[in-house]
Design a protein around this motif. Structure first.
Motif, PDB file in Angstrom:
ATOM      1  N   TYR A  37      44.186  13.471   9.629  1.00 55.81           N
ATOM      2  CA  TYR A  37      43.788  13.146  11.008  1.00 55.81           C
ATOM      3  C   TYR A  37      42.351  12.627  11.107  1.00 55.81           C
ATOM      4  CZ  TYR A  37      41.415  17.731  11.067  1.00 55.81           C
ATOM      5  OH  TYR A  37      40.599  18.806  10.787  1.00 55.81           O
TER       6      TYR A  37
ATOM      7  N   GLN B 259      47.770  20.784   9.539  1.00 56.19           N
ATOM      8  CA  GLN B 259      46.999  19.536   9.507  1.00 56.19           C
ATOM      9  C   GLN B 259      46.265  19.343   8.177  1.00 56.19           C
ATOM     10  OE1 GLN B 259      46.964  17.026  11.672  1.00 56.19           O
ATOM     11  NE2 GLN B 259      48.466  18.078  12.951  1.00 56.19           N
TER      12      GLN B 259
ATOM     13  N   PRO C 118      44.702  11.133  17.716  1.00 60.10           N
ATOM     14  CA  PRO C 118      45.349  10.462  16.572  1.00 60.10           C
ATOM     15  C   PRO C 118      44.769   9.057  16.410  1.00 60.10           C
ATOM     16  CG  PRO C 118      46.819  10.484  18.478  1.00 60.10           C
ATOM     17  CD  PRO C 118      45.536  11.099  18.925  1.00 60.10           C
TER      18      PRO C 118
ATOM     19  N   VAL D 205      48.311  10.758  10.797  1.00 56.54           N
ATOM     20  CA  VAL D 205      48.767  11.406  12.020  1.00 56.54           C
ATOM     21  C   VAL D 205      49.066  10.363  13.114  1.00 56.54           C
ATOM     22  CG1 VAL D 205      46.687  11.950  13.375  1.00 56.54           C
ATOM     23  CG2 VAL D 205      48.411  13.665  13.044  1.00 56.54           C
ATOM     24  N   TYR D 206      48.346   9.265  13.085  1.00 51.00           N
ATOM     25  CA  TYR D 206      48.623   8.210  14.078  1.00 51.00           C
ATOM     26  C   TYR D 206      50.027   7.646  13.841  1.00 51.00           C
ATOM     27  CZ  TYR D 206      48.272   4.024  16.939  1.00 51.00           C
ATOM     28  OH  TYR D 206      48.504   3.048  17.888  1.00 51.00           O
TER      29      TYR D 206
ATOM     30  N   LYS E 293      52.489   7.763  16.886  1.00 49.96           N
ATOM     31  CA  LYS E 293      52.236   6.528  17.666  1.00 49.96           C
ATOM     32  C   LYS E 293      53.272   6.285  18.770  1.00 49.96           C
ATOM     33  CE  LYS E 293      53.927   3.256  14.298  1.00 49.96           C
ATOM     34  NZ  LYS E 293      53.494   2.669  13.071  1.00 49.96           N
TER      35      LYS E 293
END
Ligand code: SF4
Length: 449
Positions: free
Chosen positions: A206, A311, A373, A379-380, A384
């Protein structure tokens, strides 16, 4: 002499904005919606400001290449220049695109610098600019600026290492423009500097720092860093420094070497840096304190082990965190703990645990960032389709920009406001603040004399 105009635009709001933080994507904090949030916003905005760290080196390179350089934060049509440089970020992205479109009406010679453009170059190229896809202070060390407009293509490179010599950074055009201050450390001028680049940690899922700087840790030559400090002290009278390394103590031996070198040279400085609590021990804290360390940023991120694990963020036991914070304070180092609120798997109970433990840790400062994000991170890619914000400018760590399974956007902002009140409006914090203030005044009015 050919002229270069560097344009660095920011959103017109009362936030504390900076394009160097957030792995060069930038952050823009408003601290929530309460009256107390407005008070913190005003204080921090008045006391914290610095430019992207690559900028003074870029100015030196350009001037060494025979160009006249000017820097502005607002664009006016009457500006005359042969070349324009636009500083990119996520927090002012739409403004930067508007600026490029306006510049495009008068010239093709527009170059965009910075991490957000490097990893999202198409957005800027579509607007009509050329993007430097390398780290600018490094690329321009060995390449001509003008050749960039003669069809030379640039690629992602991370060549900053012990062999590379950076020039002495020219701060004269930046100190007044950006004000260069970090009130958490000193009320005198403070400039950013770096000992190393890169971070190998798995929270890169992230975080944008490993994206910007790579996962390999590259340490500068210690003599060069010490010479740069001496030069800034002699040339600009500045003796307060903010080390912008993602994890300053990653290479313990080099940090030791640096601190010993500062101590032996007799240079009196104060500095701030960021690191992980796991990468500290008493011997290291002691030597850093002797060299002038007075403020440390530590990212606890979340006190929930499950949230951290999900994460890829490794952490240490809460009791060890308390122990380390006490040790830092014993050696006159103020602590600022950073939390992230709104991790995708976070529940209200995790937030309540953060609030409870923040009071137990009782650092001098805390900072709350809303989980964001970032395009380019893992993580994006996974979130998304859940992104709810239409503007990149909202990706500033002050807004929830994706559909969270447990919180609404409004709830997260309320949680931020409440967390700050819960932490700072306390007798325990007030005592900490008074004792730290007395110590800092004794140390030379927020700066060593
Ligand atoms: S330790 Fe994690 S959060 Fe910190 S710079 Fe490295 S990847 Fe980013």
């Amino acid at each position: 002499m050919q002229k270069v105009m560097i344009l660095d635009v920011y959103p017109d709001n009362s936030n504390k904005s900076c394009k160097d933080t957030g792995g060069g994507y930038g952050t823009s904090h408003d601290y929530g919606d309460s009256f107390f949030s407005s008070f913190i916003r005003l204080l921090v905005r008045k006391n914290v400001s610095f430019p992207p760290l690559y900028l003074p080196y870029v100015i030196t390179h350009l001037e060494n290449q025979g160009l006249e350089v000017n820097v502005e934060m607002n664009y006016h049509e009457e500006f005359s220049a042969d070349y324009f440089i636009v500083i990119s970020s996520i927090i002012a992205h739409e403004l930067e695109i508007e600026l490029i479109k306006a510049l495009k009406k008068r010239t093709d010679k527009i170059l965009v610098l910075g991490a957000f453009a490097r990893f999202n170059s198409q957005l800027y190229e579509n607007a009509g600019a050329k993007v430097l896809k390398s780290e600018p202070e490094i690329y321009l060390n060995s390449h001509s600026f003008i050749s960039l407009f003669e069809g030379v293509e640039t690629h992602q490179t991370q060549t900053f290492n012990n062999q590379l010599t950076l020039p002495k950074p020219k701060w004269d055009k930046l100190i007044d423009l950006y004000q260069c201050k970090l009130g958490f450390l000193s009320f005198k001028k403070v400039v950013p500097i770096a000992l190393s680049k890169g971070c190998p940690f798995s929270c890169s899922v992230y975080c944008t720092y490993p994206l910007e700087q790579g996962s390999k840790v590259r340490v500068r030559d210690i003599d060069e860093v010490c010479n740069e400090i001496t030069y800034i002290k002699n040339e600009y009278g500045i003796d307060n420094f903010l080390f912008r390394d993602p994890v300053f103590t990653m290479n313990r031996a080099k940090v030791f070497e640096f601190c010993e070198s500062i101590i032996q040279s007799g240079i009196k400085i104060q500095f701030a840096m960021e690191t992980h609590l796991k990468l500290l021990d008493e011997e290291l804290i002691q030597v850093m304190s002797r060299a002038g360390l007075r403020l440390i940023y530590v990212g606890v991120e979340s006190s929930s082990d499950e949230v951290c694990e999900e994460q890829g963020r490794y952490t240490i036991e809460h009791s060890k965190q308390v122990e380390m914070i006490k040790l830092l304070e014993k050696y006159k180092v103020n602590v600022k703990i950073m939390y992230i609120i709104g991790f995708p798997s976070e529940h209200k109970k995790d937030y309540e645990l953060n609030k409870k433990l923040a009071k137990k840790f009782n650092p001098l400062y805390i900072q709350l960032n809303i989980f964001t994000p970032y395009p380019g991170t893992q993580v994006y890619d996974s979130l998304k389709n859940q992104v709810t914000s239409e503007r990149f400018m909202d990706f500033n760590q002050s807004n929830l920009v994706f559909a969270h399974k447990n919180y609404t956007k409004e709830e997260v902002r309320k949680m931020i406001s409440e967390f700050y009140i819960d932490f700072y409006i306390r007798f325990g914090w007030f005592i900490k603040f008074i004792s730290s203030t007395i110590r800092r005044i004794k140390d030379g009015l927020y700066g060593r004399s």
